[in-house]
Write a protein that holds these residues in place. Structure first.
Motif, short mmCIF file in Angstrom:
data_model
loop_
_atom_site.label_atom_id
_atom_site.label_comp_id
_atom_site.label_asym_id
_atom_site.label_seq_id
_atom_site.Cartn_x
_atom_site.Cartn_y
_atom_site.Cartn_z
N VAL A 110 25.41 10.74 -16.00
CA VAL A 110 24.32 9.77 -15.91
C VAL A 110 25.08 8.26 -15.44
CG1 VAL A 110 22.82 10.54 -17.24
CG2 VAL A 110 24.42 9.11 -18.25
N TYR A 111 26.42 7.93 -15.98
CA TYR A 111 26.74 6.61 -15.62
C TYR A 111 28.31 7.00 -14.90
CZ TYR A 111 24.20 5.56 -19.81
OH TYR A 111 23.02 5.29 -20.71
N ASN A 112 28.76 5.73 -14.21
CA ASN A 112 30.09 5.85 -13.50
C ASN A 112 31.27 5.82 -14.32
OD1 ASN A 112 30.13 3.20 -14.47
ND2 ASN A 112 30.70 2.51 -12.71
N GLU A 113 32.29 5.72 -13.89
CA GLU A 113 33.60 6.00 -14.73
C GLU A 113 33.77 4.66 -15.54
OE1 GLU A 113 37.76 7.43 -15.02
OE2 GLU A 113 36.03 8.09 -14.35
N TYR A 114 33.20 3.53 -15.36
CA TYR A 114 33.59 2.36 -16.36
C TYR A 114 32.39 2.04 -16.99
CZ TYR A 114 37.79 2.57 -13.30
OH TYR A 114 38.82 2.90 -12.66
N LEU A 115 31.29 2.79 -17.25
CA LEU A 115 30.27 2.55 -18.25
C LEU A 115 29.54 1.11 -17.73
CD1 LEU A 115 28.61 4.00 -20.30
CD2 LEU A 115 30.10 2.83 -21.88
N ASN A 116 29.48 0.82 -16.35
CA ASN A 116 29.01 -0.43 -15.88
C ASN A 116 27.88 -0.35 -14.86
OD1 ASN A 116 30.49 0.01 -13.86
ND2 ASN A 116 31.66 -1.92 -14.19
N ALA A 117 27.63 1.17 -14.61
CA ALA A 117 26.85 1.32 -13.32
C ALA A 117 26.39 2.91 -13.57
CB ALA A 117 27.47 1.37 -11.96
N SER A 118 25.27 3.28 -12.78
CA SER A 118 24.77 4.29 -12.58
C SER A 118 25.92 5.44 -11.74
CB SER A 118 23.66 4.53 -11.90
OG SER A 118 23.65 4.22 -10.49
N TYR A 119 25.70 6.75 -12.17
CA TYR A 119 26.80 7.69 -11.35
C TYR A 119 26.80 7.30 -9.98
CZ TYR A 119 22.81 10.10 -9.27
OH TYR A 119 21.62 10.36 -8.60
N ASN A 120 25.77 6.90 -9.34
CA ASN A 120 25.93 6.53 -7.66
C ASN A 120 26.10 4.98 -7.42
OD1 ASN A 120 23.69 5.25 -8.27
ND2 ASN A 120 22.25 6.57 -7.16
N GLY A 121 26.74 4.49 -8.65
CA GLY A 121 27.04 2.88 -8.29
C GLY A 121 26.09 1.95 -8.42
N THR A 122 25.06 2.03 -8.94
CA THR A 122 24.25 0.79 -9.19
C THR A 122 24.27 0.20 -10.43
OG1 THR A 122 22.22 2.17 -8.20
CG2 THR A 122 21.49 0.38 -9.30
N LEU A 123 24.67 -1.01 -10.54
CA LEU A 123 24.98 -1.79 -11.74
C LEU A 123 24.14 -1.81 -12.73
CD1 LEU A 123 26.85 -4.88 -10.06
CD2 LEU A 123 27.82 -2.99 -10.93
N ILE A 124 24.39 -1.54 -14.01
CA ILE A 124 23.60 -1.49 -15.12
C ILE A 124 23.88 -2.48 -15.95
CG2 ILE A 124 22.38 -0.19 -17.02
CD1 ILE A 124 23.20 2.51 -15.37
N PRO A 125 23.14 -3.61 -16.41
CA PRO A 125 23.37 -4.55 -17.56
C PRO A 125 23.64 -3.84 -19.07
CG PRO A 125 21.24 -5.14 -16.51
CD PRO A 125 21.56 -3.83 -15.87
#
Length: 257
Positions: free
Chosen positions: A120-135
């Motif tokens: 569900v998240y990216n490598e650094y836990l700051n975005a979705s798996y496809n790169g959409t930033l998540i607060p």
């Protein structure tokens, strides 16, 4: 509609709504705390297609828990079909850091078992798996939405996502006193494996392999030396045992590992 009938209808709606709220609260409250690192049966409902057992992993690209668990999943599923994967390290900024693991990219089943994975998240836990930033304060809510969307794309029952979300965000872990998504920092959908078949549905939402035992190793070394890690072997056997339990009448079609 006259005034008396209108009042009766309103009262009826209030009674029904109250009943739904009470039932929902009871359902959530009645889910007892679950132990860490073990599968628990959560339902008699079969969420798999007829004649199948499903294994659904929820993780994220940089998850150290998912990285460690990936070896046990691989160790089991290599007997049930052909896995495609990439060698990988977990988030270098997340403790524990740089845990070797596998990112699963596909599974071609040759058995009764089907495997699905949702990162569900990216490598650094700051975005979705496809790169959409998540607060940071929206990681759980956005993660839930992503998981629901991914489960729908897989063609699985929406209840798969509902169970994973419920048991990560609402059901406490006995050893920690709070759900797995809440005892991690920042709070986020952490990790889960759901297994379902004719005999019901099972879940684990906490580490099945301690990531720290893999610190300092390369992914290629672990891949070629799985038998040297007793925790991986034991976790693989636990997954296999849960597959057999969930399979029920299909257990005879499962390989011995």
């Amino acid at each position: 509609m006259n005034r008396r009938n209108l009042i009766t209808a309103i009262i009826g709606i209030i009674v029904i709504a109250t009943g739904i709220i009470v039932y929902a609260n009871h359902f959530i409250a009645s889910a007892q705390p679950i132990p860490a690192g073990k599968f628990v049966k959560i339902s008699n409902i079969d969420l798999a297609p007829k004649g199948k057992v499903i294994i659904v992993e929820q993780s994220w690209y940089g998850c150290p828990v998912g990285a460690a668990a990936s070896w046990a999943i691989y160790d089991v599923l290599q007997h049930y079909g052909n896995l495609s994967y990439e060698l990988h390290y977990s988030d270098p900024d997340h403790n524990p850091a740089n845990i070797p693991g596998l990112i699963f990219t596909g599974f071609n089943s040759t058995s009764v078992v089907e495997f699905y994975v949702a990162y569900v998240y990216n490598e650094y836990l700051n975005a979705s798996y496809n790169g959409t930033l998540i607060p940071q304060n929206e990681l759980i809510s956005v993660g839930e939405q992503i998981l629901e969307e991914e489960i729908a794309k897989m063609g699985l029952s929406p209840q798969v996502a509902q169970y994973i979300i419920q048991y990560e965000t609402e059901v406490a872990i006995q050893q920690y006193g709070e759900p797995s998504a809440l005892y991690v920092k920042p709070p986020h959908l952490n990790f889960a494996i759901l297994i379902s078949g004719p005999n019901g549905t099972y879940i684990v939402t906490t580490p099945i392999v301690n990531p720290t035992i893999l610190e300092g190793y390369t992914p290629s070394y672990v891949l070629n030396n799985l038998d040297q890690f007793p925790q991986i072997v034991q976790a693989a056997q636990m997954i296999q045992n849960t597959i057999l339990e969930a399979a029920g009448p299909l257990a005879g079609e499962c390989p011995t590992i």
